[in-house]
Write a protein that holds these residues in place. Structure first.
Motif, PDB file in Angstrom:
ATOM      1  N   THR B 211       8.453  -4.307   4.328  1.00 48.59           N
ATOM      2  CA  THR B 211       7.726  -3.193   3.718  1.00 48.59           C
ATOM      3  C   THR B 211       7.943  -2.428   2.370  1.00 48.59           C
ATOM      4  OG1 THR B 211       9.165  -1.323   4.530  1.00 48.59           O
ATOM      5  CG2 THR B 211       7.663  -2.105   6.232  1.00 48.59           C
ATOM      6  N   THR B 212       8.753  -3.470   1.621  1.00 50.26           N
ATOM      7  CA  THR B 212       9.061  -3.049   0.299  1.00 50.26           C
ATOM      8  C   THR B 212       8.355  -4.368  -0.653  1.00 50.26           C
ATOM      9  OG1 THR B 212      11.235  -4.198   0.126  1.00 50.26           O
ATOM     10  CG2 THR B 212      11.177  -1.716   0.647  1.00 50.26           C
ATOM     11  N   ALA B 213       8.419  -3.787  -1.931  1.00 45.10           N
ATOM     12  CA  ALA B 213       8.096  -4.775  -2.875  1.00 45.10           C
ATOM     13  C   ALA B 213       9.408  -4.522  -4.014  1.00 45.10           C
ATOM     14  CB  ALA B 213       6.742  -4.648  -3.686  1.00 45.10           C
ATOM     15  N   LYS B 214       9.713  -5.614  -4.560  1.00 51.50           N
ATOM     16  CA  LYS B 214      10.874  -5.467  -5.665  1.00 51.50           C
ATOM     17  C   LYS B 214      10.343  -6.061  -7.013  1.00 51.50           C
ATOM     18  CE  LYS B 214      14.135  -5.109  -2.076  1.00 51.50           C
ATOM     19  NZ  LYS B 214      15.280  -4.075  -2.199  1.00 51.50           N
ATOM     20  N   PRO B 232       4.090  -3.245   6.114  1.00 48.29           N
ATOM     21  CA  PRO B 232       4.328  -4.688   5.520  1.00 48.29           C
ATOM     22  C   PRO B 232       3.715  -5.048   4.240  1.00 48.29           C
ATOM     23  CG  PRO B 232       4.052  -5.073   7.788  1.00 48.29           C
ATOM     24  CD  PRO B 232       3.495  -3.765   7.552  1.00 48.29           C
ATOM     25  N   VAL B 233       4.313  -5.534   3.042  1.00 48.82           N
ATOM     26  CA  VAL B 233       3.604  -5.662   2.030  1.00 48.82           C
ATOM     27  C   VAL B 233       3.290  -7.154   1.672  1.00 48.82           C
ATOM     28  CG1 VAL B 233       3.253  -5.245  -0.696  1.00 48.82           C
ATOM     29  CG2 VAL B 233       4.839  -3.824   0.833  1.00 48.82           C
ATOM     30  N   ASN B 234       1.846  -7.533   1.638  1.00 46.86           N
ATOM     31  CA  ASN B 234       1.370  -8.962   1.552  1.00 46.86           C
ATOM     32  C   ASN B 234       1.171  -9.482   0.012  1.00 46.86           C
ATOM     33  OD1 ASN B 234       1.470  -9.001   4.176  1.00 46.86           O
ATOM     34  ND2 ASN B 234      -0.739  -8.611   4.245  1.00 46.86           N
ATOM     35  N   SER B 235       1.134  -8.522  -0.732  1.00 48.21           N
ATOM     36  CA  SER B 235       0.943  -9.055  -2.099  1.00 48.21           C
ATOM     37  C   SER B 235       1.296  -8.073  -3.099  1.00 48.21           C
ATOM     38  CB  SER B 235      -0.568  -9.576  -2.370  1.00 48.21           C
ATOM     39  OG  SER B 235      -0.619 -10.194  -3.416  1.00 48.21           O
ATOM     40  N   GLY B 248      -0.581  -4.627  -1.877  1.00 52.97           N
ATOM     41  CA  GLY B 248      -1.425  -4.530  -0.657  1.00 52.97           C
ATOM     42  C   GLY B 248      -0.709  -5.113   0.430  1.00 52.97           C
ATOM     43  N   GLY B 249      -1.249  -4.519   1.385  1.00 55.09           N
ATOM     44  CA  GLY B 249      -0.677  -4.926   2.654  1.00 55.09           C
ATOM     45  C   GLY B 249      -1.439  -4.375   4.010  1.00 55.09           C
ATOM     46  N   GLY B 250      -0.768  -4.270   4.871  1.00 49.75           N
ATOM     47  CA  GLY B 250      -1.122  -3.837   6.171  1.00 49.75           C
ATOM     48  C   GLY B 250      -0.384  -4.515   7.385  1.00 49.75           C
ATOM     49  N   GLN B 251      -0.881  -4.019   8.575  1.00 51.83           N
ATOM     50  CA  GLN B 251       0.138  -4.619   9.761  1.00 51.83           C
ATOM     51  C   GLN B 251      -0.314  -6.150   9.738  1.00 51.83           C
ATOM     52  OE1 GLN B 251      -2.240  -2.494   9.567  1.00 51.83           O
ATOM     53  NE2 GLN B 251      -1.806  -0.679  11.040  1.00 51.83           N
ATOM     54  N   ASP B 252       0.502  -6.695  10.533  1.00 47.22           N
ATOM     55  CA  ASP B 252       0.063  -8.217  10.940  1.00 47.22           C
ATOM     56  C   ASP B 252      -1.256  -8.204  11.684  1.00 47.22           C
ATOM     57  OD1 ASP B 252       2.339  -9.219  10.206  1.00 47.22           O
ATOM     58  OD2 ASP B 252       3.439  -8.999  12.371  1.00 47.22           O
ATOM     59  N   ALA B 253      -1.717  -9.299  11.612  1.00 46.81           N
ATOM     60  CA  ALA B 253      -3.193  -9.308  11.893  1.00 46.81           C
ATOM     61  C   ALA B 253      -3.242  -9.177  13.451  1.00 46.81           C
ATOM     62  CB  ALA B 253      -3.867 -10.776  11.818  1.00 46.81           C
TER      63      ALA B 253
END
Lengths: 270, 325
Positions: B211-214, B232-235, B248-253
């Motif tokens: 859930t983080t971006a660094k 959760p961060v996906n990109s 951008g992100g979201g939950q698991d599919a």
């Protein structure tokens, strides 16, 4: 006698059928706009006309980009005409960026604080003076000290769980009983407030008890049909002394033209 | 500006990328055909037909002549960008998770999954000599990765290093001259989903499942900034012109069906690069965002979602006029 088969369709449909094939789509370029007109059938088999207007703009771009613009389409787009294909490229609804202004948030917080201050004015004894001048001001501390020195009040305050709004699965209830016993639970710091007015809401109740101490949960009994308060509520404080103070202060306190009755939450009769 | 919605894929988008000039936008999805679009008007230029499995990654070299894709059909393919024909198809032992051209465009790297008894491996190939006969034995360097598998990759400075992000959250810097690990950090606690370099390549931003971006320094792998979210961060991508980061992100599919799009979990989040504070969000997809990137001119950005759409959103004036306090 006409057979049912003879009645093919209503006259409206026949008119539609008479016209047969759809008119050919057309493309007109005028005034720097490309207007594409298409005809198709919609879901109800009605003919519809689709008119799309594109604005043609010119841009100065680097040579490589200009060259790439002239590339022939390939793959699944091989047969597409120049310009966007409406099947693959759509213009979506406008969405606007939502800015989270930290300033506004701070302002909002200030307002909440002001409200609390205002409530504090007459909270302690419901007198029309500042709480700082209230003659009962010291009693909170006094009572809480008293409570500490006193032997523990006969606790035997059973689980409020069934009354509080939250559902707790049976196995959890059991583990609570087995684990901690009857005493020393959160429920020992629960109070029952009755003779509340019909119009009271959770936020009113929260404001009422916020001053006294932190509470872990509260339950305002509401009528199932009307949604109005049934006249009583339960508040679970985090600390028992806060609950004692709440009883001391709020019992007999006038609220919304009614005099509140506050007592320890009693065991439920099973 | 109204966003453009590009509907060229039948399944969820896995990665999108602009070319260096920003006029072309490449999108890869779990269907088998990567697409290329004109970013300005959303017109589809073509599709790269030939893979037989989900395409996990896509990259284009700086001249926009060659494209590399990695797929679940256990091949990585090099394509002629203009004509959409494959130049080479390299067989691998398991599916290809990441692929990248080096800055010079002379080399490319790709990594394979740890699956079917195969170890995760990183391959470096010389794409100047590429032709249909190229097979996996021809790689100039092979690095077996014995720890957690590689899930994101970027080339480091001067094409001498590569940076990999792993399934366990580790980030590793590899020396390509020796094939040895130089440095590794464990700032993230869960899978790295994406890594993107800043415009000058001195920093890169990671997107992680934790859930983080660094933000990291590309040479020392020092963690400079952390952007915290509740999903959760996906990109994640760094703006080339402003001190902004978009996540951008979201939950698991698998958890998506339990979430309303209105809950706001599928928005793009804009953070200030330095103050680590979120200042804006933008709605769009009705599923998690799997990949996003800024246009190289910083005046628009594109997102690819689990819903199969690619959205190209030009920024309004309000975005440029916004002053962070």
């Amino acid at each position: 006698m006409p057979a049912i088969d003879d009645i093919k369709s209503s006259w409206a449909d026949e008119v539609e059928l008479d016209q047969g094939e759809l008119p050919a789509p057309s493309e007109i370029i005028e005034n720097g706009h490309k207007i594409v007109t298409e005809y198709k059938y919609n879901n109800d088999d009605k003919k519809i006309k689709v008119v799309r207007t594109y604005k043609i703009t010119k841009r100065a771009v680097p040579k490589v980009i200009a060259e790439r613009k002239t590339w022939a389409k390939f793959g699944d787009s091989e047969h597409d005409k120049p310009g966007p294909n409406s099947h693959t490229t759509m213009v979506a609804e406008d969405v606007y960026m939502q800015f989270l202004s930290s300033k506004e948030e701070e302002k909002a917080n200030d307002n909440i604080l002001d409200q609390i201050k205002n409530i504090g004015k007459c909270r302690i004894c419901s007198g029309e003076h500042w709480s700082a001048h209230c003659p009962f001001k010291g009693t909170v501390m006094d009572t809480s000290k008293l409570m500490e020195s006193k032997p523990a009040v006969p606790a035997a305050v059973p689980a409020e769980t069934s009354k509080s709004g939250k559902y707790i699965p049976p196995f959890l209830k059991d583990s609570q009983k087995g684990g901690t016993g009857m005493r020393g639970r959160d429920d020992t710091a629960a109070i029952r407030i009755s003779n509340l007015s019909e119009s009271i809401t959770e936020s009113d109740l929260e404001e009422l008890v916020k001053k006294i101490g932190q509470h872990s949960k509260m339950y305002l009994a509401r009528d199932k049909n009307t949604g109005l308060c049934k006249g009583f509520a339960y508040v679970h404080f985090k600390q028992r002394k806060d609950a004692a103070a709440a009883i001391e202060i709020l019992n007999g306190h006038g609220y919304d033209h009614l005099i509140l009755n506050v007592e320890w939450s009693k065991p439920q009769n099973n | 500006m109204k966003p453009l919605m590009l509907q060229g894929h039948e399944r969820s988008i896995t990665q999108i990328k602009y070319n260096r000039d920003g006029d072309l936008l490449f999108s890869a999805s779990k269907d088998q055909k990567p697409n290329v679009w004109y970013s300005l008007n959303g017109e589809r230029l073509g599709t790269y037909n030939g893979h037989n499995g989900a395409v996990w990654c896509v990259d284009v070299d700086w001249t926009s002549t060659k494209l590399i894709t990695g797929s679940g059909d256990m091949t990585t393919k090099l394509w002629d960008v203009q004509h959409g024909v494959p130049l080479a198809s390299i067989k691998t032992a398991s599916s290809v998770r990441t692929c990248n051209f080096s800055y010079s465009g002379n080399q490319a790297a790709y990594s394979t999954d740890r699956a079917m008894g195969q170890n995760c491996e990183i391959f470096i190939i010389d794409v100047r000599t590429v032709d249909a006969s190229l097979s996996h034995q021809d790689s100039t360097l092979r690095i077996p990765v014995l720890q957690s598998k590689v899930t994101a990759m970027q080339w480091g400075t001067l094409d001498e290093t590569i940076i990999t992000g792993h399934e366990n959250g580790q980030i590793t810097l590899w020396d390509l001259r020796t094939g040895k690990e130089i440095n590794a950090v464990n700032d993230h606690t869960s899978q790295i989903n994406d890594m993107q370099l800043s415009k000058d390549g001195t920093m890169f931003v990671t997107a992680s499942k934790d859930t983080t971006a660094k933000l990291f320094d590309s040479d020392s792998l020092m963690c400079l900034k952390t952007y915290k979210t509740e999903r959760p961060v996906n990109s994640a991508s760094v703006s080339p012109i402003l001190d902004h980061v978009v996540l951008g992100g979201g939950q698991d599919a698998m958890e998506v069906t339990t979430t309303s799009a209105r809950a706001g979990k599928f928005d793009s989040l804009f953070f200030h690069l330095i103050y680590e504070e979120e200042f804006a969000r933008l709605k769009g997809h009705f599923g998690p965002i799997n990949s996003l990137c800024f246009h190289p001119d910083g005046r628009s950005y594109a997102t690819g979602g689990e819903d199969g759409f690619v959205r190209v959103q030009a920024f309004d004036n309000s975005y440029f006029e916004y002053v962070f306090e």
